[in-house]
Design a protein around this motif. Structure first.
Motif, PDB file in Angstrom:
ATOM      1  N   GLN A   1      68.234  29.822  63.280  1.00 38.91           N
ATOM      2  CA  GLN A   1      67.668  28.910  64.129  1.00 38.91           C
ATOM      3  C   GLN A   1      66.143  28.380  63.469  1.00 38.91           C
ATOM      4  O   GLN A   1      65.481  29.357  63.416  1.00 38.91           O
ATOM      5  CB  GLN A   1      67.523  29.316  65.413  1.00 38.91           C
ATOM      6  CG  GLN A   1      66.960  28.237  66.274  1.00 38.91           C
ATOM      7  CD  GLN A   1      67.149  28.438  67.908  1.00 38.91           C
ATOM      8  OE1 GLN A   1      67.389  29.457  68.081  1.00 38.91           O
ATOM      9  NE2 GLN A   1      66.575  27.667  68.668  1.00 38.91           N
ATOM     10  N   VAL A   2      66.177  27.333  63.269  1.00 40.06           N
ATOM     11  CA  VAL A   2      65.028  26.492  62.627  1.00 40.06           C
ATOM     12  C   VAL A   2      64.096  26.407  63.941  1.00 40.06           C
ATOM     13  O   VAL A   2      64.307  25.698  64.947  1.00 40.06           O
ATOM     14  CB  VAL A   2      64.907  25.373  61.960  1.00 40.06           C
ATOM     15  CG1 VAL A   2      63.548  24.790  61.365  1.00 40.06           C
ATOM     16  CG2 VAL A   2      65.904  25.535  60.679  1.00 40.06           C
ATOM     17  N   GLN A   3      62.707  26.935  63.733  1.00 44.70           N
ATOM     18  CA  GLN A   3      61.705  26.659  64.816  1.00 44.70           C
ATOM     19  C   GLN A   3      60.430  26.836  64.306  1.00 44.70           C
ATOM     20  O   GLN A   3      60.140  27.318  63.061  1.00 44.70           O
ATOM     21  CB  GLN A   3      61.836  27.744  65.819  1.00 44.70           C
ATOM     22  CG  GLN A   3      61.493  29.111  65.447  1.00 44.70           C
ATOM     23  CD  GLN A   3      61.772  30.131  66.613  1.00 44.70           C
ATOM     24  OE1 GLN A   3      61.907  29.880  67.922  1.00 44.70           O
ATOM     25  NE2 GLN A   3      61.673  31.518  66.268  1.00 44.70           N
ATOM     26  N   VAL A   4      59.429  26.158  65.112  1.00 45.50           N
ATOM     27  CA  VAL A   4      57.952  26.341  64.728  1.00 45.50           C
ATOM     28  C   VAL A   4      57.325  26.800  65.616  1.00 45.50           C
ATOM     29  O   VAL A   4      57.307  26.488  66.798  1.00 45.50           O
ATOM     30  CB  VAL A   4      57.402  24.876  64.285  1.00 45.50           C
ATOM     31  CG1 VAL A   4      57.916  24.494  63.002  1.00 45.50           C
ATOM     32  CG2 VAL A   4      57.661  23.927  65.083  1.00 45.50           C
ATOM     33  N   VAL A   5      56.333  27.888  65.365  1.00 45.10           N
ATOM     34  CA  VAL A   5      55.556  28.585  66.480  1.00 45.10           C
ATOM     35  C   VAL A   5      53.980  28.524  66.092  1.00 45.10           C
ATOM     36  O   VAL A   5      53.738  28.937  64.917  1.00 45.10           O
ATOM     37  CB  VAL A   5      56.068  29.901  66.604  1.00 45.10           C
ATOM     38  CG1 VAL A   5      55.275  30.792  67.593  1.00 45.10           C
ATOM     39  CG2 VAL A   5      57.409  29.998  66.929  1.00 45.10           C
ATOM     40  N   GLU A   6      53.124  27.985  67.005  1.00 42.77           N
ATOM     41  CA  GLU A   6      51.943  27.829  66.830  1.00 42.77           C
ATOM     42  C   GLU A   6      51.080  29.223  67.454  1.00 42.77           C
ATOM     43  O   GLU A   6      51.631  29.960  68.239  1.00 42.77           O
ATOM     44  CB  GLU A   6      51.108  26.651  67.486  1.00 42.77           C
ATOM     45  CG  GLU A   6      51.946  25.426  67.304  1.00 42.77           C
ATOM     46  CD  GLU A   6      52.672  24.991  68.255  1.00 42.77           C
ATOM     47  OE1 GLU A   6      52.819  23.576  68.603  1.00 42.77           O
ATOM     48  OE2 GLU A   6      53.352  25.721  68.996  1.00 42.77           O
ATOM     49  N   SER A   7      50.094  29.538  66.944  1.00 44.80           N
ATOM     50  CA  SER A   7      49.146  30.473  67.450  1.00 44.80           C
ATOM     51  C   SER A   7      47.398  30.027  67.198  1.00 44.80           C
ATOM     52  O   SER A   7      47.182  29.193  66.330  1.00 44.80           O
ATOM     53  CB  SER A   7      49.545  31.863  66.713  1.00 44.80           C
ATOM     54  OG  SER A   7      49.244  31.822  65.440  1.00 44.80           O
ATOM     55  N   GLY A   8      46.749  30.671  67.874  1.00 44.71           N
ATOM     56  CA  GLY A   8      45.354  30.557  67.319  1.00 44.71           C
ATOM     57  C   GLY A   8      44.593  29.833  68.307  1.00 44.71           C
ATOM     58  O   GLY A   8      43.304  29.660  68.033  1.00 44.71           O
ATOM     59  N   GLY A   9      44.975  29.232  69.355  1.00 45.38           N
ATOM     60  CA  GLY A   9      44.110  28.452  70.350  1.00 45.38           C
ATOM     61  C   GLY A   9      43.442  29.596  71.084  1.00 45.38           C
ATOM     62  O   GLY A   9      43.388  30.566  71.050  1.00 45.38           O
ATOM     63  N   GLY A  10      42.383  28.811  72.100  1.00 47.38           N
ATOM     64  CA  GLY A  10      41.480  29.451  72.944  1.00 47.38           C
ATOM     65  C   GLY A  10      40.529  28.719  73.322  1.00 47.38           C
ATOM     66  O   GLY A  10      40.446  27.479  73.429  1.00 47.38           O
ATOM     67  N   LEU A  11      39.365  29.196  73.922  1.00 48.26           N
ATOM     68  CA  LEU A  11      38.258  28.830  74.308  1.00 48.26           C
ATOM     69  C   LEU A  11      36.986  29.041  73.295  1.00 48.26           C
ATOM     70  O   LEU A  11      36.762  30.356  72.856  1.00 48.26           O
ATOM     71  CB  LEU A  11      37.891  29.403  75.826  1.00 48.26           C
ATOM     72  CG  LEU A  11      36.622  29.164  76.481  1.00 48.26           C
ATOM     73  CD1 LEU A  11      36.676  27.697  76.840  1.00 48.26           C
ATOM     74  CD2 LEU A  11      36.286  29.988  77.586  1.00 48.26           C
ATOM     75  N   VAL A  12      36.402  28.116  73.004  1.00 40.97           N
ATOM     76  CA  VAL A  12      35.279  28.338  72.234  1.00 40.97           C
ATOM     77  C   VAL A  12      34.094  27.218  72.702  1.00 40.97           C
ATOM     78  O   VAL A  12      34.315  26.297  73.375  1.00 40.97           O
ATOM     79  CB  VAL A  12      35.622  27.811  70.747  1.00 40.97           C
ATOM     80  CG1 VAL A  12      36.045  26.429  70.626  1.00 40.97           C
ATOM     81  CG2 VAL A  12      34.486  28.383  69.808  1.00 40.97           C
ATOM     82  N   GLN A  13      32.871  27.680  72.398  1.00 42.02           N
ATOM     83  CA  GLN A  13      31.811  26.858  72.848  1.00 42.02           C
ATOM     84  C   GLN A  13      31.596  25.683  71.834  1.00 42.02           C
ATOM     85  O   GLN A  13      32.053  25.810  70.573  1.00 42.02           O
ATOM     86  CB  GLN A  13      30.303  27.659  72.816  1.00 42.02           C
ATOM     87  CG  GLN A  13      30.358  28.578  73.971  1.00 42.02           C
ATOM     88  CD  GLN A  13      29.151  29.217  74.197  1.00 42.02           C
ATOM     89  OE1 GLN A  13      28.290  29.579  72.964  1.00 42.02           O
ATOM     90  NE2 GLN A  13      28.568  29.711  75.169  1.00 42.02           N
ATOM     91  N   ALA A  14      30.959  24.624  72.090  1.00 39.80           N
ATOM     92  CA  ALA A  14      30.713  23.589  71.344  1.00 39.80           C
ATOM     93  C   ALA A  14      29.984  23.915  70.148  1.00 39.80           C
ATOM     94  O   ALA A  14      28.892  24.964  70.349  1.00 39.80           O
ATOM     95  CB  ALA A  14      30.001  22.339  71.986  1.00 39.80           C
ATOM     96  N   GLY A  15      30.146  23.476  69.009  1.00 36.52           N
ATOM     97  CA  GLY A  15      29.724  24.100  67.741  1.00 36.52           C
ATOM     98  C   GLY A  15      30.473  25.004  67.119  1.00 36.52           C
ATOM     99  O   GLY A  15      30.110  25.443  65.947  1.00 36.52           O
TER     100      GLY A  15
END
Length: 115
Positions: A1-15
């Motif tokens: 089964q073909v799929q795409v999975v993201e990772s790496g998001g989160g909360l960060v301060q401006a800059g």
């Protein structure tokens, strides 16, 4: 089964910086492009960056000079390096990929930039 999975998001301060990853898996014999879209609350989904099978890249004007898309072809993975993040970059980021002549979309990963 073909799929795409993201990772790496989160909360960060401006800059600050974040790096998103999108891995495509399954029986993949052709990749036309892989890229990132984002959708902020109350707004339409918009293109952020895309990289084609030939290595050509395209960026939204709002992220040029701050974001870089790259790929590891051996791993069927694309990355989005996001630097100098702004509050207006806050959105759910979706991986889009044309795999085997069909578009696949990931589940999305939240990026929140606090000002």
């Amino acid at each position: 089964q073909v799929q795409v999975v993201e990772s790496g998001g989160g909360l960060v301060q401006a800059g600050g910086s974040l790096r998103l990853s999108c891995a495509a898996s399954g029986n993949i014999f052709r990749i036309n492009y892989m890229g990132w879209y984002r959708q902020a609350p109350g707004k339409q989904r918009e293109l952020v960056a895309v990289i084609t099978s030939s290595g050509s890249t395209n960026y939204a004007d709002s992220v040029k000079g701050r974001f870089t898309i790259s790929r590891d072809s051996a791993k069927n993975t694309v990355y989005l390096q996001m630097n100098s993040l702004k509050a207006e970059d806050t959105a759910v980021y979706y991986c889009h990929a044309d795999l085997n002549m069909r578009v696949y979309v990931g589940q999305g990963t939240q990026v929140t930039v606090s000002s």
